[in-house]
Motif scaffolding. Structure first.
Motif, PDB file in Angstrom:
ATOM      1  N   MET A 188      69.557 -90.654 -10.982  1.00 16.41           N
ATOM      2  CA  MET A 188      69.811 -90.593 -12.417  1.00 16.41           C
ATOM      3  C   MET A 188      71.062 -89.751 -12.633  1.00 16.41           C
ATOM      4  O   MET A 188      71.301 -88.781 -11.909  1.00 16.41           O
ATOM      5  CB  MET A 188      68.621 -89.978 -13.147  1.00 16.41           C
ATOM      6  CG  MET A 188      68.593 -90.250 -14.635  1.00 16.41           C
ATOM      7  SD  MET A 188      67.003 -89.760 -15.359  1.00 16.41           S
ATOM      8  CE  MET A 188      67.058 -90.681 -16.892  1.00 16.41           C
ATOM      9  N   SER A 189      71.860 -90.116 -13.637  1.00 22.45           N
ATOM     10  CA  SER A 189      73.096 -89.385 -13.928  1.00 22.45           C
ATOM     11  C   SER A 189      73.093 -88.926 -15.386  1.00 22.45           C
ATOM     12  O   SER A 189      72.457 -89.538 -16.253  1.00 22.45           O
ATOM     13  CB  SER A 189      74.324 -90.272 -13.676  1.00 22.45           C
ATOM     14  OG  SER A 189      74.427 -90.600 -12.305  1.00 22.45           O
ATOM     15  N   PHE A 190      73.850 -87.848 -15.629  1.00 18.35           N
ATOM     16  CA  PHE A 190      73.923 -87.269 -16.967  1.00 18.35           C
ATOM     17  C   PHE A 190      75.366 -86.875 -17.256  1.00 18.35           C
ATOM     18  O   PHE A 190      76.129 -86.507 -16.366  1.00 18.35           O
ATOM     19  CB  PHE A 190      73.048 -86.005 -17.072  1.00 18.35           C
ATOM     20  CG  PHE A 190      71.616 -86.216 -16.683  1.00 18.35           C
ATOM     21  CD1 PHE A 190      70.647 -86.489 -17.634  1.00 18.35           C
ATOM     22  CD2 PHE A 190      71.234 -86.127 -15.348  1.00 18.35           C
ATOM     23  CE1 PHE A 190      69.321 -86.676 -17.272  1.00 18.35           C
ATOM     24  CE2 PHE A 190      69.916 -86.306 -14.973  1.00 18.35           C
ATOM     25  CZ  PHE A 190      68.954 -86.583 -15.936  1.00 18.35           C
ATOM     26  N   GLY A 217      72.515 -91.430 -18.719  1.00 15.85           N
ATOM     27  CA  GLY A 217      73.206 -92.702 -18.849  1.00 15.85           C
ATOM     28  C   GLY A 217      73.705 -93.168 -17.500  1.00 15.85           C
ATOM     29  O   GLY A 217      73.221 -92.739 -16.457  1.00 15.85           O
ATOM     30  N   VAL A 218      74.703 -94.073 -17.533  1.00 17.62           N
ATOM     31  CA  VAL A 218      75.219 -94.668 -16.298  1.00 17.62           C
ATOM     32  C   VAL A 218      76.734 -94.503 -16.249  1.00 17.62           C
ATOM     33  O   VAL A 218      77.435 -94.845 -17.207  1.00 17.62           O
ATOM     34  CB  VAL A 218      74.857 -96.169 -16.209  1.00 17.62           C
ATOM     35  CG1 VAL A 218      75.443 -96.789 -14.949  1.00 17.62           C
ATOM     36  CG2 VAL A 218      73.355 -96.355 -16.245  1.00 17.62           C
ATOM     37  N   PHE A 219      77.246 -93.964 -15.149  1.00 14.91           N
ATOM     38  CA  PHE A 219      78.686 -93.920 -14.907  1.00 14.91           C
ATOM     39  C   PHE A 219      79.113 -95.212 -14.236  1.00 14.91           C
ATOM     40  O   PHE A 219      78.345 -95.816 -13.466  1.00 14.91           O
ATOM     41  CB  PHE A 219      79.045 -92.725 -14.015  1.00 14.91           C
ATOM     42  CG  PHE A 219      79.068 -91.414 -14.738  1.00 14.91           C
ATOM     43  CD1 PHE A 219      80.214 -90.975 -15.385  1.00 14.91           C
ATOM     44  CD2 PHE A 219      77.931 -90.620 -14.773  1.00 14.91           C
ATOM     45  CE1 PHE A 219      80.232 -89.767 -16.051  1.00 14.91           C
ATOM     46  CE2 PHE A 219      77.949 -89.402 -15.429  1.00 14.91           C
ATOM     47  CZ  PHE A 219      79.098 -88.973 -16.086  1.00 14.91           C
ATOM     48  N   SER A 220      80.349 -95.639 -14.495  1.00 12.71           N
ATOM     49  CA  SER A 220      80.819 -96.924 -13.964  1.00 12.71           C
ATOM     50  C   SER A 220      80.867 -96.928 -12.440  1.00 12.71           C
ATOM     51  O   SER A 220      80.639 -97.964 -11.814  1.00 12.71           O
ATOM     52  CB  SER A 220      82.207 -97.243 -14.526  1.00 12.71           C
ATOM     53  OG  SER A 220      83.134 -96.228 -14.199  1.00 12.71           O
ATOM     54  N   HIS A 266      85.026 -91.145 -14.994  1.00 11.69           N
ATOM     55  CA  HIS A 266      84.661 -92.562 -15.007  1.00 11.69           C
ATOM     56  C   HIS A 266      83.978 -92.909 -16.319  1.00 11.69           C
ATOM     57  O   HIS A 266      83.375 -92.041 -16.980  1.00 11.69           O
ATOM     58  CB  HIS A 266      83.718 -92.875 -13.842  1.00 11.69           C
ATOM     59  CG  HIS A 266      84.434 -93.052 -12.526  1.00 11.69           C
ATOM     60  ND1 HIS A 266      85.248 -94.111 -12.253  1.00 11.69           N
ATOM     61  CD2 HIS A 266      84.436 -92.269 -11.405  1.00 11.69           C
ATOM     62  CE1 HIS A 266      85.728 -93.987 -11.020  1.00 11.69           C
ATOM     63  NE2 HIS A 266      85.258 -92.880 -10.489  1.00 11.69           N
ATOM     64  N   ALA A 267      84.081 -94.168 -16.701  1.00 14.81           N
ATOM     65  CA  ALA A 267      83.451 -94.630 -17.941  1.00 14.81           C
ATOM     66  C   ALA A 267      81.947 -94.365 -17.898  1.00 14.81           C
ATOM     67  O   ALA A 267      81.307 -94.576 -16.866  1.00 14.81           O
ATOM     68  CB  ALA A 267      83.728 -96.117 -18.138  1.00 14.81           C
ATOM     69  N   PHE A 268      81.409 -93.908 -19.019  1.00 14.80           N
ATOM     70  CA  PHE A 268      80.002 -93.525 -19.092  1.00 14.80           C
ATOM     71  C   PHE A 268      79.332 -94.288 -20.221  1.00 14.80           C
ATOM     72  O   PHE A 268      79.841 -94.355 -21.343  1.00 14.80           O
ATOM     73  CB  PHE A 268      79.871 -92.016 -19.334  1.00 14.80           C
ATOM     74  CG  PHE A 268      78.455 -91.538 -19.479  1.00 14.80           C
ATOM     75  CD1 PHE A 268      77.632 -91.401 -18.365  1.00 14.80           C
ATOM     76  CD2 PHE A 268      77.939 -91.235 -20.735  1.00 14.80           C
ATOM     77  CE1 PHE A 268      76.326 -90.962 -18.494  1.00 14.80           C
ATOM     78  CE2 PHE A 268      76.624 -90.784 -20.871  1.00 14.80           C
ATOM     79  CZ  PHE A 268      75.824 -90.650 -19.751  1.00 14.80           C
ATOM     80  N   THR A 269      78.171 -94.890 -19.919  1.00 16.67           N
ATOM     81  CA  THR A 269      77.393 -95.615 -20.926  1.00 16.67           C
ATOM     82  C   THR A 269      76.057 -94.926 -21.101  1.00 16.67           C
ATOM     83  O   THR A 269      75.213 -94.955 -20.198  1.00 16.67           O
ATOM     84  CB  THR A 269      77.157 -97.080 -20.488  1.00 16.67           C
ATOM     85  OG1 THR A 269      78.417 -97.694 -20.190  1.00 16.67           O
ATOM     86  CG2 THR A 269      76.427 -97.845 -21.589  1.00 16.67           C
ATOM     87  N   PRO A 270      75.847 -94.253 -22.230  1.00 18.86           N
ATOM     88  CA  PRO A 270      74.565 -93.559 -22.429  1.00 18.86           C
ATOM     89  C   PRO A 270      73.438 -94.560 -22.694  1.00 18.86           C
ATOM     90  O   PRO A 270      73.675 -95.655 -23.222  1.00 18.86           O
ATOM     91  CB  PRO A 270      74.826 -92.676 -23.647  1.00 18.86           C
ATOM     92  CG  PRO A 270      75.920 -93.361 -24.390  1.00 18.86           C
ATOM     93  CD  PRO A 270      76.769 -94.047 -23.366  1.00 18.86           C
TER      94      PRO A 270
END
Length: 708
Positions: A154-156, A162-165, A178-182
């Motif tokens: 899991m990333s924060f 969320g998720v890093f690219s 890197h692009a991050f999508t929460p």
């Protein structure tokens, strides 16, 4: 009119301040808004505090017997990773919140397994904000957990899951940019791999947020290594590996100690022993009222019985300094707390009782021993273990659990009394020596106090008890006065003519004084030269040294510019470091820099010849080359000073004593512990380490520096 205007302004101010001005900080927003409340500061110290919050989670696993290896890696990009082979953070769903254990631990304050849930009997602290606070103050944090044959991840970003690219499949190394999508609807714990059955552990890698921390904040490798070593002492059998990949070459150090705090105490001690390392162990119980979440979700005050384990290692040495470290569940408490208060209380009680019982043999009289008398020369490691300890503040520097004081005091009183009254030959002999040492410290303190009360600097109309060989100055203004400690009577005669008697005093010493690093306090005080120096400076010695009563603003060591002069200077500095260290720490000890050569340049006609002084062979050669290039004539021979006594008074004043022309080297201490090790190596009783040092250093010695 003024009253009306004031009333109108007050009413307007009240109307402007409404509920809209109240800000509610939810979740980790409060941490980012006021980071200092949680980690103390946003400089390197706060950065290190964050790292130890993560490491301490792994250490708590080791305390529970679930982990025996922790690895810390400092990466070149500024990130850090902590790995352990513990049980791994729970990955199942927590029923009340609906969140996975990983998300709960890293996003919710006061959430974890240290709140009476039965997973930890002793842990770093009650607050439970460690991992979530680090997450909130990180631009990126990645967690991987090995559990049940799978690897979960899991990333924060700044506390938000969320998720890093790069995790989603992009190529390249991990990076917070890197692009991050929460996650929007709901977060998820991804399965990213498989591991063998029975393999468990947690890996946490994070990048500290530069929006929070100062630009120059960085991880302190020296501090990290010191604390890793300390932790390995406190948790016997735990292996801690520190790897630094930030430089051109990676470095790695491994720490593992099986001897526990006895070995730690022996490691910390630097002076010769009076006693062996004694171990005081015991436990006690107490009742504590804590809020507990009931079935209806309400916090109900409940009485809980706690057990507090006490484990203390201590030894006394011949020195007068105290080094006492305290810990709660291996968390350092540098500012003490109730456990240290109980320890010191019991020490005072036990020794006062023992001195009363042995008053006739020790010739104590009616005097009372004080805590400082007992603590002189003491090296101690005080540890307590208990569930949910209460600390004063988030940085956990002071233990606040009140009941611990009485438990520690009881254990120390019982165990230490048994040792001091033991009939075993070894312990009985050590106890006798220890009581004699404490008595001597008490008598020294009392004598110093009486001396301080009665001793005042004598003026010209009063009788003086100072040494007859002292050539004192007339001024009593400490901002101006200087004491020159001069090598030999020949130099003293010249120095008397060269000095300004208004503010410069002279004290001659005969040859090389006693090496106080090897000698006892009694031998030091019995040495005429050492006693004269201490008497003239007038501030006492050792633990009773009082900087405010020093009679001179500067103490200047003035020795010949040769090997013997350097040795005498080293012996004097050893005396100052061991018995008058505050004088060095205050920057009031100096070394005079006399010249080595005098070059006389011939001037034409009746104009007086020019005198040039040089302070090294290199400087002399450069000066001669420059003069020759200019076509100047040099009178032969060039004078080489072998001692201060070879100079005329005018020359000594101009080069070494006159503040307008002289050069002084201020003696400082950058690292006290390093200085102690060097003094012990070069001036102590152990010959073998000194021989090894000389042999190794001989390879790098510049032969040109040898005065032969």
């Amino acid at each position: 009119m003024a009253t009306a205007a004031k009333k109108t302004a007050t009413t307007k101010s009240t109307q402007d301040y409404t509920a809209h001005h109240l800000q509610v900080l939810e979740g980790l927003e409060a941490v980012r808004k006021r980071p200092g409340m949680y980690i103390g500061s946003t400089d390197s110290r706060g950065l290190m505090h964050c790292l130890w919050e993560i490491i301490d989670n792994s250490v708590d696993e080791a305390l529970g017997g679930h982990c025996d290896r922790i690895e810390v890696v400092l990466f070149e990009d500024g990130s850090v990773e902590v790995r352990d082979n513990g049980r791994g953070v729970p990955v199942d769903i927590e029923p009340k919140t609906g969140l996975t254990g990983v998300e709960l631990v890293y996003t919710r304050l006061h959430a974890g397994g240290k709140f009476g849930g039965g997973s930890y009997t002793a842990s770093g602290g009650l607050h439970g904000v460690g991992a979530s606070v680090v997450n909130a103050l990180s631009s990126r944090l990645d967690v991987q957990v090995d559990r049940g044959g799978k690897t979960y991840a899991m990333s924060f970003r700044r506390g938000e899951p969320g998720v890093f690219s790069d995790v989603a499949g992009a190529q390249g190394r991990k990076d917070p940019e890197h692009a991050f999508t929460p996650y929007v609807a709901g977060s998820q714990l991804d399965i990213v791999g498989n591991v063998r059955r029975g393999i468990t552990g947690t890996r946490v890698r994070y990048w500290a947020d530069h929006q929070i921390f100062l630009k120059d904040a960085e991880f302190d490798l020296t501090g990290l290594l010191a604390r890793a070593r300390q932790t390995s002492f406190l948790v016997p059998g735990l292996t801690i590996v520190i790897r630094d990949e930030r430089g051109s070459e990676a470095t790695e150090e491994t720490f593992v100690h099986d001897g526990g705090i006895s070995e730690f105490c022996d490691y910390l001690a630097i002076d010769p022993p009076v006693t062996d390392v004694w171990r005081l162990q015991g436990s006690g119980t107490f009742t504590e009222t804590v809020p507990v979440l009931d079935a209806k979700g309400h916090m109900t005050p409940t009485d809980v019985e706690r057990e507090c384990g006490v484990d203390i290692a201590l030894r006394w040495g011949t020195g007068f300094e105290t080094k006492a470290l305290s810990f709660v569940n291996i968390i350092a408490t540098p500012k003490g707390g109730t456990h240290v208060a109980g320890f010191e209380q019991a020490l005072l009680k036990v020794f006062r009782r023992q001195l009363e019982l042995n008053a006739r043999r020790l010739k104590v009289g009616s005097d009372k021993v004080e805590k400082d008398d007992i603590m002189a020369g003491l090296t101690a490691v005080v540890t307590v273990r208990l569930a949910e300890p209460q600390f004063e503040g988030q940085t956990k520097e002071v233990l606040g659990t009140a009941a611990v004081r009485a438990i520690v005091a009881k254990v120390v009183e019982s165990e230490l009394t048994s040792l001091l009254t033991s009939t075993k030959r070894g312990e009985k002999a050590q106890s006798a020596l220890l009581l004699e040492k404490v008595t001597a410290e008490m008598k020294t303190r009392i004598s110093a106090r009486l001396h301080k009360e009665t001793q005042r600097k004598k003026n010209a109309l009063e009788s003086s008890s100072l040494p007859a060989k002292l050539a004192d100055c007339r001024s009593s203004d400490n901002d101006r006065t200087e004491l020159f400690i001069v090598e030999g009577d020949s130099a003293l005669g010249t120095a008397k003519l060269a000095r300004s008697s208004d503010y410069q005093a002279l004290l001659p010493i005969r040859g090389k004084i006693l090496n106080v690093q090897k000698a006892s306090v009694t031998d030091m005080l019995g040495n005429a030269e050492c006693a004269s120096i201490i008497q003239v400076i007038g501030a006492g010695s050792g633990r009773t040294f009082d900087l405010e009563t020093v009679r001179y603003g500067k103490v200047i060591i003035m020795t010949d510019a040769d090997v013997d002069g350097a040795h005498i200077r080293t012996l004097l500095l050893t005396l100052f470091h061991r018995y008058m260290r505050p004088l060095i720490e205050a920057g009031r000890v100096y070394a005079a820099v006399p010249p080595l050569h005098r070059i006389e340049v011939v001037n034409p006609g009746s104009k007086p010849n020019e005198l040039i002084y040089t302070y090294s062979e290199t400087e002399m050669r450069k000066t001669l080359a420059t003069l020759t290039k200019r076509g100047r004539t040099i009178k032969d021979p060039i004078q080489r000073y072998k001692g201060l006594g070879e100079m005329d008074a005018d020359q000594l004043a101009e080069t070494t004593m006159d503040p307008r022309h002289r050069t002084l080297r201020r003696v400082t201490i950058g690292d006290i512990e390093a200085a102690q090790r060097v003094f012990e190596l070069l001036m102590g009783n152990e010959v073998a380490p000194r021989k090894d040092f000389i042999v190794e250093s001989a390879r790098t010695l510049d032969r040109e520096r040898i005065d032969a």
